[in-house]
Design a protein around this motif. Structure first.
Motif, PDB file in Angstrom:
ATOM      1  N   LEU A 138       0.830  -1.211   0.000  1.00 15.54           N
ATOM      2  CA  LEU A 138       0.000   0.000   0.000  1.00 15.54           C
ATOM      3  C   LEU A 138       0.863   1.258   0.000  1.00 15.54           C
ATOM      4  O   LEU A 138       0.510   2.260  -0.640  1.00 15.54           O
ATOM      5  N   THR A 139       1.989   1.208   0.690  1.00 18.50           N
ATOM      6  CA  THR A 139       2.912   2.355   0.675  1.00 18.50           C
ATOM      7  C   THR A 139       3.413   2.627  -0.735  1.00 18.50           C
ATOM      8  O   THR A 139       3.455   3.785  -1.177  1.00 18.50           O
TER       9      THR A 139
ATOM     10  N   ILE B  16       2.814   5.999  -3.116  1.00 14.84           N
ATOM     11  CA  ILE B  16       3.924   6.747  -3.726  1.00 14.84           C
ATOM     12  C   ILE B  16       3.699   6.908  -5.225  1.00 14.84           C
ATOM     13  O   ILE B  16       3.840   8.013  -5.778  1.00 14.84           O
ATOM     14  N   PHE B  17       3.345   5.812  -5.886  1.00 12.62           N
ATOM     15  CA  PHE B  17       3.142   5.897  -7.333  1.00 12.62           C
ATOM     16  C   PHE B  17       1.842   6.623  -7.677  1.00 12.62           C
ATOM     17  O   PHE B  17       1.698   7.130  -8.794  1.00 12.62           O
TER      18      PHE B  17
ATOM     19  N   MET C  49      -0.593   4.214 -15.544  1.00 13.81           N
ATOM     20  CA  MET C  49      -1.477   4.427 -14.391  1.00 13.81           C
ATOM     21  C   MET C  49      -2.503   5.513 -14.684  1.00 13.81           C
ATOM     22  O   MET C  49      -3.682   5.391 -14.331  1.00 13.81           O
ATOM     23  N   THR C  50      -2.060   6.571 -15.362  1.00 15.63           N
ATOM     24  CA  THR C  50      -2.954   7.678 -15.687  1.00 15.63           C
ATOM     25  C   THR C  50      -4.008   7.247 -16.711  1.00 15.63           C
ATOM     26  O   THR C  50      -5.196   7.548 -16.558  1.00 15.63           O
TER      27      THR C  50
ATOM     28  N   ILE D 140      -2.230  -1.350 -11.226  1.00 15.78           N
ATOM     29  CA  ILE D 140      -0.953  -1.795 -11.800  1.00 15.78           C
ATOM     30  C   ILE D 140      -0.048  -2.414 -10.739  1.00 15.78           C
ATOM     31  O   ILE D 140       0.568  -3.474 -10.961  1.00 15.78           O
ATOM     32  N   GLU D 141       0.057  -1.795  -9.571  1.00 18.86           N
ATOM     33  CA  GLU D 141       0.918  -2.343  -8.522  1.00 18.86           C
ATOM     34  C   GLU D 141       0.399  -3.694  -8.028  1.00 18.86           C
ATOM     35  O   GLU D 141       1.183  -4.621  -7.798  1.00 18.86           O
TER      36      GLU D 141
END
Length: 336
Positions: free
Chosen positions: A35-36, A40-41, A248-249, A267-268
Motif C-alpha cells: 500500500l505504501t 507513492i506511485f 497508471m494515468t 498496476i501495482e
C-alpha cells in the motif's frame, strides 16, 4: 451539484480514514509495504495527470524529476545526519531542484508541439540518466548505494502514515489547483490552444506553470520512494518510471486525479500478484506479457479509463433521464 460534491467528499474522507486505520488492525507487513508503494506511485501518477490530463502535454521525461527527488534525499541522508530534519530538508531541496529544472526545460521545450516535445523531453531525461551513471563519486553509477533512513521510520507503520498524509495533501492541493481559474485555462489549452491564445492568454506561461508543479510533485514521490527502499540507483531515472506513470494515468482515467490513484493500485497489485504466481506456475515467469495483455484489455474495454468510463456512464444515464422527461412536456405544449 452541492449535495453531490459533499457526498464525494464524505466518500473520500471515509476511504482515507479506512486506510489510516488499516495498519492498526492488520499486522500484514506485506500489505503495509504494498500500500505504501501504491501511495507513492499515486502521487507520481497524479503529477503526470497534470501534464497529460489537464494540459494535454505528453512527456517522456517525467522520470528525471522523480529521480531528482530520489537522489537528493538519498545523498543527503547518506552524507549528513540521518534525522527527520535532514529528511524533510532533502525533500524541500529536491523540490527546488526539480522545480528549477522543470522551469528551464519547459521554457526550452514547450514551444514545440506534440511528438517533437515528447522526443525532446526523452532526450533531456537521457542526459540526466547518463550524468547519474558517470558521476560515480556521488551516485555510485548503476550499482547505486544503500543508506540509512531516519530512526523514526524504523517502524514501517509510521512511514506508511506519512506517505498516506502526503498523498492526501497532494490530492487536495492538485484538486484545488485544477479547479482554480488557472486550472480552467490549462483545460482550455488542452482542448484548443489556438483559441485560448486568441482570447489573450499566454499559453506558454500556463504550460510552464503546469510543468513546474508536475515536476515538484514528482520529486516528492521520488524522495518517498528512495526512503521506502533505503536504496537508490539509476533505475529511478529510466523510461520505465515514466511509462508506469503514463499507464497508471490512462488506465485510471485521464484528467480525473482520482483515476491515477486507482490506476496505480491496479498496476501495482497486478505486478505483485502476477510475479507471485510465477513461483507456483512456470507460465507466469513471463508475467510482463500477461501484464501487457491486461493493459490492452483495459484500453479496449475502458477507453476513457476506469473512472472516466464510470463518469461517462453516469452522464449518459442522467442525459437519458433528462431527455425522457423533457420530450413529453414539449409534446403537450405543441398539442396545446
Amino acid at each position: 451539484m452541492s449535495s453531490k460534491f459533499q457526498l464525494n467528499n464524505v466518500l473520500i474522507l471515509v476511504i482515507i480514514a479506512a486506510l489510516a486505520i488499516f495498519p492498526f488492525i492488520s499486522d500484514s507487513r506485506t500489505w503495509t509495504i504494498l500500500l505504501t508503494q501504491i501511495f507513492i506511485f499515486s502521487i507520481l501518477a497524479m503529477s503526470y495527470d497534470i501534464l497529460l490530463g489537464y494540459t494535454g502535454i505528453v512527456s517522456f521525461g517525467h522520470a528525471m524529476f522523480f529521480g531528482m527527488g530520489a537522489y537528493t534525499t538519498a545523498i543527503m541522508l547518506n552524507h549528513f545526519e540521518t534525522s527527520l530534519s535532514t529528511f524533510f530538508i532533502s525533500i524541500i531541496v529536491g523540490m527546488i531542484i526539480a522545480g528549477a529544472i522543470s522551469f528551464l526545460v519547459g521554457l526550452l521545450t514547450l514551444r514545440l508541439k506534440s511528438h517533437f516535445f515528447a522526443m525532446l523531453t526523452l532526450a533531456v531525461s537521457g542526459l540526466f540518466l547518463v550524468l547519474a551513471e558517470k558521476w560515480r563519486t556521488l551516485t555510485h553509477g548503476n550499482d547505486g548505494f544503500t543508506f540509512r533512513a531516519p530512526e523514526f521510520f524504523k517502524d514501517r507503520m509510521m512511514f506508511y502514515l506519512l506517505v498516506l498524509a502526503c498523498l492526501v495533501l497532494v490530492y487536495f492541493f492538485l484538486r484545488r489547483f485544477v479547479e482554480s481559474p488557472l486550472g480552467r485555462v490549462l483545460i482550455a489549452v488542452r482542448e484548443n490552444e489556438q483559441r485560448t491564445k486568441s482570447l489573450g492568454y499566454q499559453t506558454l506561461h500556463y504550460k510552464i506553470i503546469a510543468s513546474v508543479i508536475a515536476g515538484i510533485v514528482a520529486s516528492l514521490a521520488g524522495s518517498l520512494y528512495a526512503v521506502s527502499l533505503r536504496f537508490v540507483n539509476t533505475s529511478v531515472l529510466t523510461m520505465d518510471i515514466t511509462l508506469d506513470a503514463l499507464l497508471m494515468t490512462i488506465i485510471g482515467g485521464v484528467g480525473t486525479l482520482i483515476g491515477p490513484i486507482i490506476g496505480a493500485g491496479v498496476i501495482e497489485l497486478a505486478q505483485h500478484y502476477l510475479s507471485g504466481l510465477a513461483k507456483e506456475y512456470p507460465i507466469f515467469e513471463r508475467w510482463i506479457i500477461f501484464f501487457g495483455i491486461l493493459y490492452i484489455l483495459a484500453v479496449i474495454f475502458f477507453p476513457r479509463g476506469i473512472v472516466g468510463t464510470i463518469q461517462y456512464a453516469f452522464w449518459k444515464r442522467k442525459n437519458k433521464v433528462i431527455t425522457g422527461t423533457i420530450r413529453p412536456s414539449r409534446r403537450k405544449a405543441e398539442a396545446k
